[in-house]
Write a protein that holds these residues in place. Sequence first.
Motif, PDB file in Angstrom:
ATOM      1  N   GLU A  25       0.820  -1.210   0.000  1.00 49.44           N
ATOM      2  CA  GLU A  25       0.000   0.000   0.000  1.00 49.44           C
ATOM      3  C   GLU A  25       0.853   1.259   0.000  1.00 49.44           C
ATOM      4  O   GLU A  25       0.510   2.265  -0.601  1.00 49.44           O
ATOM      5  CB  GLU A  25      -0.926   0.010   1.222  1.00 49.44           C
ATOM      6  CG  GLU A  25      -1.972  -1.103   1.231  1.00 49.44           C
ATOM      7  CD  GLU A  25      -1.388  -2.488   1.526  1.00 49.44           C
ATOM      8  OE1 GLU A  25      -0.269  -2.567   2.083  1.00 49.44           O
ATOM      9  OE2 GLU A  25      -2.030  -3.489   1.169  1.00 49.44           O
ATOM     10  N   GLN A  26       1.989   1.186   0.713  1.00 48.18           N
ATOM     11  CA  GLN A  26       2.803   2.386   0.907  1.00 48.18           C
ATOM     12  C   GLN A  26       3.902   2.547  -0.135  1.00 48.18           C
ATOM     13  O   GLN A  26       4.570   3.574  -0.174  1.00 48.18           O
ATOM     14  CB  GLN A  26       3.463   2.343   2.299  1.00 48.18           C
ATOM     15  CG  GLN A  26       2.455   2.390   3.426  1.00 48.18           C
ATOM     16  CD  GLN A  26       1.501   3.552   3.291  1.00 48.18           C
ATOM     17  OE1 GLN A  26       1.899   4.659   2.955  1.00 48.18           O
ATOM     18  NE2 GLN A  26       0.211   3.293   3.499  1.00 48.18           N
ATOM     19  N   HIS A  27       4.104   1.530  -0.945  1.00 49.12           N
ATOM     20  CA  HIS A  27       5.205   1.609  -1.896  1.00 49.12           C
ATOM     21  C   HIS A  27       4.971   2.731  -2.901  1.00 49.12           C
ATOM     22  O   HIS A  27       3.843   2.971  -3.325  1.00 49.12           O
ATOM     23  CB  HIS A  27       5.337   0.281  -2.641  1.00 49.12           C
ATOM     24  CG  HIS A  27       6.652   0.197  -3.346  1.00 49.12           C
ATOM     25  ND1 HIS A  27       6.873   0.789  -4.551  1.00 49.12           N
ATOM     26  CD2 HIS A  27       7.826  -0.373  -2.976  1.00 49.12           C
ATOM     27  CE1 HIS A  27       8.134   0.579  -4.921  1.00 49.12           C
ATOM     28  NE2 HIS A  27       8.718  -0.131  -3.982  1.00 49.12           N
ATOM     29  N   LEU A  38      -3.637   0.583 -15.388  1.00 46.51           N
ATOM     30  CA  LEU A  38      -3.292  -0.820 -15.308  1.00 46.51           C
ATOM     31  C   LEU A  38      -2.125  -1.112 -16.227  1.00 46.51           C
ATOM     32  O   LEU A  38      -2.253  -1.716 -17.272  1.00 46.51           O
ATOM     33  CB  LEU A  38      -4.507  -1.675 -15.662  1.00 46.51           C
ATOM     34  CG  LEU A  38      -5.626  -1.548 -14.645  1.00 46.51           C
ATOM     35  CD1 LEU A  38      -6.864  -2.264 -15.131  1.00 46.51           C
ATOM     36  CD2 LEU A  38      -5.202  -2.094 -13.311  1.00 46.51           C
ATOM     37  N   VAL A  39      -0.969  -0.599 -15.848  1.00 48.59           N
ATOM     38  CA  VAL A  39       0.231  -0.852 -16.627  1.00 48.59           C
ATOM     39  C   VAL A  39       1.312  -1.381 -15.706  1.00 48.59           C
ATOM     40  O   VAL A  39       1.224  -1.287 -14.496  1.00 48.59           O
ATOM     41  CB  VAL A  39       0.740   0.415 -17.335  1.00 48.59           C
ATOM     42  CG1 VAL A  39      -0.269   0.889 -18.361  1.00 48.59           C
ATOM     43  CG2 VAL A  39       1.032   1.507 -16.321  1.00 48.59           C
ATOM     44  N   GLU A  40       2.318  -1.900 -16.314  1.00 49.70           N
ATOM     45  CA  GLU A  40       3.429  -2.444 -15.545  1.00 49.70           C
ATOM     46  C   GLU A  40       4.076  -1.371 -14.687  1.00 49.70           C
ATOM     47  O   GLU A  40       4.264  -0.249 -15.133  1.00 49.70           O
ATOM     48  CB  GLU A  40       4.435  -2.994 -16.542  1.00 49.70           C
ATOM     49  CG  GLU A  40       5.664  -3.565 -15.936  1.00 49.70           C
ATOM     50  CD  GLU A  40       6.596  -4.009 -17.025  1.00 49.70           C
ATOM     51  OE1 GLU A  40       7.754  -4.281 -16.711  1.00 49.70           O
ATOM     52  OE2 GLU A  40       6.167  -4.065 -18.179  1.00 49.70           O
ATOM     53  N   TRP A 257       8.696  -9.636  -9.636  1.00 45.92           N
ATOM     54  CA  TRP A 257       8.211  -8.914  -8.464  1.00 45.92           C
ATOM     55  C   TRP A 257       7.299  -7.774  -8.891  1.00 45.92           C
ATOM     56  O   TRP A 257       6.243  -7.530  -8.298  1.00 45.92           O
ATOM     57  CB  TRP A 257       9.404  -8.413  -7.659  1.00 45.92           C
ATOM     58  CG  TRP A 257       9.043  -7.706  -6.394  1.00 45.92           C
ATOM     59  CD1 TRP A 257       9.310  -6.419  -6.081  1.00 45.92           C
ATOM     60  CD2 TRP A 257       8.349  -8.264  -5.267  1.00 45.92           C
ATOM     61  NE1 TRP A 257       8.832  -6.122  -4.828  1.00 45.92           N
ATOM     62  CE2 TRP A 257       8.227  -7.244  -4.312  1.00 45.92           C
ATOM     63  CE3 TRP A 257       7.810  -9.515  -4.997  1.00 45.92           C
ATOM     64  CZ2 TRP A 257       7.588  -7.425  -3.093  1.00 45.92           C
ATOM     65  CZ3 TRP A 257       7.169  -9.706  -3.778  1.00 45.92           C
ATOM     66  CH2 TRP A 257       7.074  -8.675  -2.848  1.00 45.92           C
ATOM     67  N   GLN A 258       7.697  -7.067  -9.930  1.00 45.99           N
ATOM     68  CA  GLN A 258       6.830  -6.005 -10.452  1.00 45.99           C
ATOM     69  C   GLN A 258       5.482  -6.576 -10.880  1.00 45.99           C
ATOM     70  O   GLN A 258       4.427  -5.973 -10.663  1.00 45.99           O
ATOM     71  CB  GLN A 258       7.501  -5.320 -11.650  1.00 45.99           C
ATOM     72  CG  GLN A 258       8.723  -4.507 -11.272  1.00 45.99           C
ATOM     73  CD  GLN A 258       9.551  -4.103 -12.499  1.00 45.99           C
ATOM     74  OE1 GLN A 258       9.183  -4.392 -13.626  1.00 45.99           O
ATOM     75  NE2 GLN A 258      10.670  -3.449 -12.258  1.00 45.99           N
ATOM     76  N   ASP A 259       5.526  -7.745 -11.499  1.00 49.16           N
ATOM     77  CA  ASP A 259       4.268  -8.373 -11.927  1.00 49.16           C
ATOM     78  C   ASP A 259       3.364  -8.654 -10.735  1.00 49.16           C
ATOM     79  O   ASP A 259       2.142  -8.483 -10.809  1.00 49.16           O
ATOM     80  CB  ASP A 259       4.550  -9.686 -12.666  1.00 49.16           C
ATOM     81  CG  ASP A 259       5.304  -9.482 -13.969  1.00 49.16           C
ATOM     82  OD1 ASP A 259       5.281  -8.354 -14.506  1.00 49.16           O
ATOM     83  OD2 ASP A 259       5.931 -10.455 -14.438  1.00 49.16           O
ATOM     84  N   LYS A 264      -1.264  -7.618  -7.460  1.00 50.13           N
ATOM     85  CA  LYS A 264      -1.861  -7.317  -6.162  1.00 50.13           C
ATOM     86  C   LYS A 264      -2.702  -6.038  -6.230  1.00 50.13           C
ATOM     87  O   LYS A 264      -3.814  -5.979  -5.717  1.00 50.13           O
ATOM     88  CB  LYS A 264      -0.733  -7.156  -5.145  1.00 50.13           C
ATOM     89  CG  LYS A 264      -1.194  -6.912  -3.751  1.00 50.13           C
ATOM     90  CD  LYS A 264      -1.304  -8.187  -2.974  1.00 50.13           C
ATOM     91  CE  LYS A 264      -1.744  -7.876  -1.537  1.00 50.13           C
ATOM     92  NZ  LYS A 264      -1.773  -9.030  -0.691  1.00 50.13           N
ATOM     93  N   LYS A 265      -2.167  -5.036  -6.893  1.00 52.22           N
ATOM     94  CA  LYS A 265      -2.915  -3.784  -7.045  1.00 52.22           C
ATOM     95  C   LYS A 265      -4.173  -4.011  -7.860  1.00 52.22           C
ATOM     96  O   LYS A 265      -5.247  -3.485  -7.560  1.00 52.22           O
ATOM     97  CB  LYS A 265      -2.047  -2.740  -7.766  1.00 52.22           C
ATOM     98  CG  LYS A 265      -1.055  -2.046  -6.887  1.00 52.22           C
ATOM     99  CD  LYS A 265      -0.352  -0.927  -7.632  1.00 52.22           C
ATOM    100  CE  LYS A 265      -1.338   0.159  -8.026  1.00 52.22           C
ATOM    101  NZ  LYS A 265      -0.713   1.201  -8.880  1.00 52.22           N
ATOM    102  N   THR A 266      -4.021  -4.778  -8.923  1.00 55.32           N
ATOM    103  CA  THR A 266      -5.178  -5.045  -9.784  1.00 55.32           C
ATOM    104  C   THR A 266      -6.244  -5.804  -9.003  1.00 55.32           C
ATOM    105  O   THR A 266      -7.434  -5.496  -9.086  1.00 55.32           O
ATOM    106  CB  THR A 266      -4.740  -5.875 -11.014  1.00 55.32           C
ATOM    107  OG1 THR A 266      -3.731  -5.151 -11.702  1.00 55.32           O
ATOM    108  CG2 THR A 266      -5.907  -6.142 -11.940  1.00 55.32           C
TER     109      THR A 266
END
Length: 273
Positions: A25-27, A38-40, A257-259, A264-266
Motif C-alpha cells: 500500500e505504501q510503496h 493498469l500498466v506495468e 516482483w513487479q508483476d 496485487k494492485k489489480t
Amino acid sequence: MNRAALIQSVIGLGPSWEARPGWFEQHPAALSRPPETLVETDMVPEECPAPPREDAITPAQPAVLLAPSPAADIAPPAAPQAHTSPLLEWDALERAVRDCRDCRLCQTRTQTVFGRGNKQARWLLIGEAPGEQEDRQGQPFVGRAGQLLDNMLSATGLDRDRDVYIANVLKCRPPGNRNPSGDEIASCQNYLIQQIQHIQPTLILALGRFAAQTLLQTEKGIGQLRGKLHSYQDIPLIVSYHPAYLLRNQPDKQKAWQDLVFAKKTFSRLSAD
Ligand code: URA
C-alpha cells in the motif's frame, strides 16, 4: 533468521521475499499511480531472492487452443470458442483427470496432478505441467520452482493453501520435462476450462509462456504479455514468468516482483469494484 529462511538458505534458495506490513500500500509504485492505470510498474524490488541456477522449462511452441475473451490491450486472433463438455462436478472432474487416458502421457506418468489450494480462492495460478517431483507427489509446484513460488506468494501476503488455487495446463508430466505438444494440450484443455469454470477466480495469474499463450491464444512472448491486464473468458488475467525460469534467470526476478505488485494492485481494485 527464522526457521523457514534457514531451511531455504541451507537448500540454496537464498533469502525469502518478505513483504513488510503495509509495503504494497505504501510503496511509491502504489502511491504514484492512479487506480485505473493498469500498466506495468517501473519500480525495483527492495528484496529479491537470489537462488542458484537450476534446469528450467525451455521455451515452448505456442499452443493456442483455449479461447480468450477480447481484451483492450491485446489484439487476439480470431478466437475460436472454447470446446467444452458438460460441466462435471468438481469431484467427478478430479476422478476424470485421475483416470484420464486421452493422450500418450498416461503411459509415462506416475500419477496425474489435478491442482492444489482452495477451490473458492479468488486467485488462480496456472503453470505449465507437472515436473518430476510433482509427478511423484501428485501436487503442483512442489519442487524448487514451487518453493520459489511459495516465497513469492507469501511475499505478496498470499497463502498458498488458503488464498490461491494452483493448476497446470497439463495434468501429466511430459517425459524428461519436455515441452507439452499441441495435441497433449488439446487433450487436456477441457480439464483446465472446467477448473476455471468452477473456481471463477477474480484474477488469473498465468505463469510462463505456455500458460499465457495457451490461455490468450497468442504467439506473443512473455515480454510482450506481462505488465498488461488481459482477460480470459471475461476473467482478468495477468502474465508473469514461470518460477522455474526465474531460478535460472535471476535478473528477471525483479520483473516478476513487479508483476506481483501489479497483480496485487489489480486484485485490490477488482475486489473494490
Ligand atoms: N512447473 C509447472 O509448470 N507446474 C508444476 O506443477 C511444476 C513445475
